[in-house]
Design an enzyme around this catalytic site. Structure first.
Site, PDB file in Angstrom:
ATOM      1  N   TYR A  89       0.141  -1.738 -12.270  1.00 18.36           N
ATOM      2  CA  TYR A  89      -1.260  -1.811 -12.676  1.00 18.36           C
ATOM      3  C   TYR A  89      -1.474  -1.168 -14.050  1.00 18.36           C
ATOM      4  CZ  TYR A  89      -1.416  -2.815  -7.709  1.00 18.36           C
ATOM      5  OH  TYR A  89      -1.161  -3.347  -6.471  1.00 18.36           O
ATOM      6  N   TYR A 114      -9.991   4.991 -12.070  1.00 19.24           N
ATOM      7  CA  TYR A 114      -9.810   5.610 -10.739  1.00 19.24           C
ATOM      8  C   TYR A 114      -9.652   7.118 -10.794  1.00 19.24           C
ATOM      9  CZ  TYR A 114      -8.014   0.817 -10.179  1.00 19.24           C
ATOM     10  OH  TYR A 114      -7.820  -0.533 -10.211  1.00 19.24           O
ATOM     11  N   GLU A 145       4.152  -6.539   1.587  1.00 18.66           N
ATOM     12  CA  GLU A 145       3.640  -6.917   0.263  1.00 18.66           C
ATOM     13  C   GLU A 145       3.562  -5.717  -0.672  1.00 18.66           C
ATOM     14  OE1 GLU A 145      -0.223  -8.509   1.109  1.00 18.66           O
ATOM     15  OE2 GLU A 145       0.570 -10.237   2.189  1.00 18.66           O
ATOM     16  N   PRO A 146       4.670  -5.060  -0.927  1.00 16.49           N
ATOM     17  CA  PRO A 146       4.593  -3.889  -1.803  1.00 16.49           C
ATOM     18  C   PRO A 146       4.409  -4.303  -3.258  1.00 16.49           C
ATOM     19  CG  PRO A 146       6.876  -4.398  -1.328  1.00 16.49           C
ATOM     20  CD  PRO A 146       6.052  -5.376  -0.532  1.00 16.49           C
ATOM     21  N   GLY A 147       3.565  -3.595  -3.950  1.00 20.29           N
ATOM     22  CA  GLY A 147       3.420  -3.800  -5.382  1.00 20.29           C
ATOM     23  C   GLY A 147       3.842  -2.524  -6.076  1.00 20.29           C
ATOM     24  N   ARG A 150      -5.951   3.022 -15.578  1.00 20.80           N
ATOM     25  CA  ARG A 150      -6.028   3.721 -14.292  1.00 20.80           C
ATOM     26  C   ARG A 150      -6.709   5.096 -14.361  1.00 20.80           C
ATOM     27  NH1 ARG A 150      -2.581   5.113 -11.267  1.00 20.80           N
ATOM     28  NH2 ARG A 150      -3.570   4.304  -9.399  1.00 20.80           N
ATOM     29  N   GLY A 207       0.774  -1.243   0.000  1.00 20.81           N
ATOM     30  CA  GLY A 207       0.000   0.000   0.000  1.00 20.81           C
ATOM     31  C   GLY A 207       0.798   1.281   0.000  1.00 20.81           C
ATOM     32  N   CYS A 214     -13.431   3.533 -28.320  1.00 15.65           N
ATOM     33  CA  CYS A 214     -14.757   4.131 -28.478  1.00 15.65           C
ATOM     34  C   CYS A 214     -15.493   4.250 -27.151  1.00 15.65           C
ATOM     35  CB  CYS A 214     -15.571   3.317 -29.470  1.00 15.65           C
ATOM     36  SG  CYS A 214     -14.728   3.226 -31.041  1.00 15.65           S
TER      37      CYS A 214
HETATM   38  N1  LLP Z   1      -1.403  -7.004  -0.649  1.00 15.96           N
HETATM   39  C1  LLP Z   1      -2.718  -7.143  -0.857  1.00 15.96           C
HETATM   40  C2  LLP Z   1      -3.478  -8.090  -0.043  1.00 15.96           C
HETATM   41  C3  LLP Z   1      -3.360  -6.369  -1.835  1.00 15.96           C
HETATM   42  O1  LLP Z   1      -4.659  -6.491  -2.017  1.00 15.96           O
HETATM   43  C4  LLP Z   1      -2.607  -5.456  -2.608  1.00 15.96           C
HETATM   44  C5  LLP Z   1      -3.227  -4.644  -3.656  1.00 15.96           C
HETATM   45  C6  LLP Z   1      -1.219  -5.362  -2.359  1.00 15.96           C
HETATM   46  C7  LLP Z   1      -0.650  -6.143  -1.365  1.00 15.96           C
HETATM   47  C8  LLP Z   1      -0.331  -4.424  -3.113  1.00 15.96           C
HETATM   48  O2  LLP Z   1      -0.685  -3.093  -2.919  1.00 15.96           O
HETATM   49  P1  LLP Z   1       0.261  -1.913  -3.425  1.00 15.96           P
HETATM   50  O3  LLP Z   1       1.545  -2.002  -2.627  1.00 15.96           O
HETATM   51  O4  LLP Z   1       0.516  -2.110  -4.860  1.00 15.96           O
HETATM   52  O5  LLP Z   1      -0.491  -0.681  -3.138  1.00 15.96           O
HETATM   53  N2  LLP Z   1      -5.373  -1.419  -9.473  1.00 15.96           N
HETATM   54  C9  LLP Z   1      -5.282  -0.419  -8.431  1.00 15.96           C
HETATM   55  C10 LLP Z   1      -4.615  -0.945  -7.177  1.00 15.96           C
HETATM   56  C11 LLP Z   1      -5.284  -2.178  -6.621  1.00 15.96           C
HETATM   57  C12 LLP Z   1      -4.590  -2.723  -5.420  1.00 15.96           C
HETATM   58  C13 LLP Z   1      -5.125  -4.055  -5.051  1.00 15.96           C
HETATM   59  N3  LLP Z   1      -4.456  -4.676  -3.959  1.00 15.96           N
HETATM   60  C14 LLP Z   1      -4.551   0.796  -8.998  1.00 15.96           C
HETATM   61  O6  LLP Z   1      -4.188   0.770 -10.168  1.00 15.96           O
HETATM   62  O7  LLP Z   1      -4.361   1.781  -8.293  1.00 15.96           O
END
Ligand code: LLP
Length: 429
Positions: free
Chosen positions: A386, A331, A288-290, A327, A239, A357
């Site tokens: 994403y 969002y 859990e960074p994405g 995105r 997050g 379209c």
């Molecule tokens: N862990 C869990 C359980 C999650 O549900 C998520 C993201 C993450 C880790 C990774 O979160 P991050 O570090 O990337 O913020 N598609 C959306 C974001 C959806 C996030 C879903 N869960 C966007 O483009 O902003």
């Protein structure tokens, strides 16, 4: 260090100019910086080094095999949310033992695949799922399943409604108040092993306060469950937000200065506020960074097709669409847009739109851009997370090629789809 920057007027990703890549591979094109991904991975581990955390990269953000391989070689674990993501990680050389398997709706087949592969644990989101996992393990004689409950701490994290997850208005996790009773019931089940506990409160969180509030709320519960059931780890989820405004900071450490200027959490604040709460638990800490690892590492390069004026507005029509990067549409997310070549003098206000379209196919409203012409290329910045992962074939549009840059080397890590790929398996009669 931010590795996407202007040099001599043109945008480079590490040592490679985006113009050279667009000339060679065409557009739309995703370009990622391996150096940025590794740098962010190391910085995150670095600020938290007293905890020696296991970073489990959230595969959903960008699941290209080359990126998974890069992170696996750096020692990363993975947060997967489907059987498909688990297979991807293993295909890329990642270890199942470093995978946590999350998701509110795991099928029995997926649970079985996770057991067979030997994941570190399933992150369980309901008591029915827990029972199902136990039943699947029981069917495989003599097996037990490693589990951790995903706790919903009921803390609002701010940000866009579609990506907040940590309150009771969301489908995610098990309500804080019910967690202890479910661990108690699970402890009696010989097909389950209680390994840890997890939380995740949302995405693109730009302040420290929600993380701290959630962790502070969780710690006493975590300590109690650790003592009672011998839990090994506490996973605080992902997050951490990134910079989308002024993402093209120039020079060394530009990214971090920008974060500070925008009053974002900095990594040091994030670490400082959490380490004191987590250290005394003497448990393994998982993250859990994405987005944080890959978001600022990627750009989407697109070509200007047409310009038009409707009387009310000026439009710049580009060859990338909402199917390539959804995105902004989904969002109302902001992505900075910059010409990849030397900007022309002056500025115009324009809506940068795609060819799909749908009126929602807009990358940016009323953007001040240097004047562009047909054939110019633009970079949509901070598109590494994403972006491709959420791309679709809507309007029968092949998905873009993907390039991974390391220094002066650019590798095509996914060729552009061909139209014929898109109807593979379909029957015309
Ligand atoms: N862990 C869990 C359980 C999650 O549900 C998520 C993201 C993450 C880790 C990774 O979160 P991050 O570090 O990337 O913020 N598609 C959306 C974001 C959806 C996030 C879903 N869960 C966007 O483009 O902003």
């Amino acid at each position: 260090m931010h590795r996407t920057q202007r040099k001599g007027g043109k945008i480079y990703v590490e040592g490679v100019s985006l113009e050279a890549l667009a000339d060679r591979h065409g557009t739309p094109l995703y370009v990622y910086s391996a150096g940025t991904i590794l740098d962010h991975y190391r910085r995150l581990r670095g600020v938290l080094r007293v905890l020696d955390p296991l970073v489990c990269y959230s595969v959903k953000a960008n699941s290209n095999l080359a990126i998974l391989n890069l992170l696996a070689r750096a020692g990363s674990g993975f947060d997967v949310v489907s059987g498909g993501e688990l297979e991807r990680v293993r295909k890329a050389g990642g270890k199942a033992a470093k995978c946590v398997f999350a998701g509110v709706g795991k099928t029995e087949d997926e649970i079985e695949a996770g057991l067979r592969a030997g994941v570190k644990a399933f992150h369980v989101e309901s008591e029915e799922e827990l029972q199902t996992i136990a039943a699947v393990a029981a069917r495989k004689k003599g097996r037990w399943a490693p589990v951790a409950l995903r706790v919903n701490p009921d803390v609002a994290a701010g940000g866009h409604a579609k990506i907040t997850t940590g309150t009771y208005a969301n489908k995610f996790g098990i309500p804080f108040e019910e967690v202890a009773a479910i661990y108690r019931r699970a402890a009696g089940n010989r097909y389950l092993r209680l390994r840890g506990i997890q939380m995740h409160i949302g995405s693109q969180i730009t302040q420290v306060a929600p993380f701290r509030a959630a962790v502070r709320k969780m710690v006493p519960l975590v300590a109690r469950l650790r003592d009672r059931y011998g839990l090994d780890y506490f996973d605080i989820g992902g997050g951490v937000g990134i910079v989308y405004q002024d993402a093209l900071a120039s020079g060394r450490d530009g990214w971090w200065r920008t974060a500070k200027a925008q009053r974002f959490l900095t990594l040091h604040e994030y670490a400082a506020s959490l380490v004191s709460l987590l250290r005394d638990l003497r448990m393994q800490i998982l993250l859990e960074p994405g987005r944080f690892l890959v978001g600022n590492a990627g750009v989407l390069v697109t070509e200007v097709l047409y310009r038009k004026q409707t009387g009310r507005k000026h439009f710049t029509v580009v060859d990338a669409g909402m199917n390539d990067l959804i995105r902004p549409t989904l969002y109302e997310a902001f992505h900075q847009i910059e010409p990849i070549g030397k900007p022309r003098p002056g500025a115009i206000s324009t809506d940068v739109v795609g060819p799909v379209c749908e009126s929602g196919d807009v990358f940016g409203h009323d953007r001040m851009l240097s004047p562009v012409e047909r054939g110019d290329r633009l970079a949509v910045l901070s598109a590494g997370a994403y972006g491709f992962a959420m791309a679709s074939n809507y309007n029968t549009r092949p998905r873009p090629a993907e390039i991974l840059v390391t220094g002066t080397r650019a590798r095509l890590v996914r060729p552009r789809e061909r139209v014929a790929d898109l109807w593979r398996g379909e029957k015309k009669s």
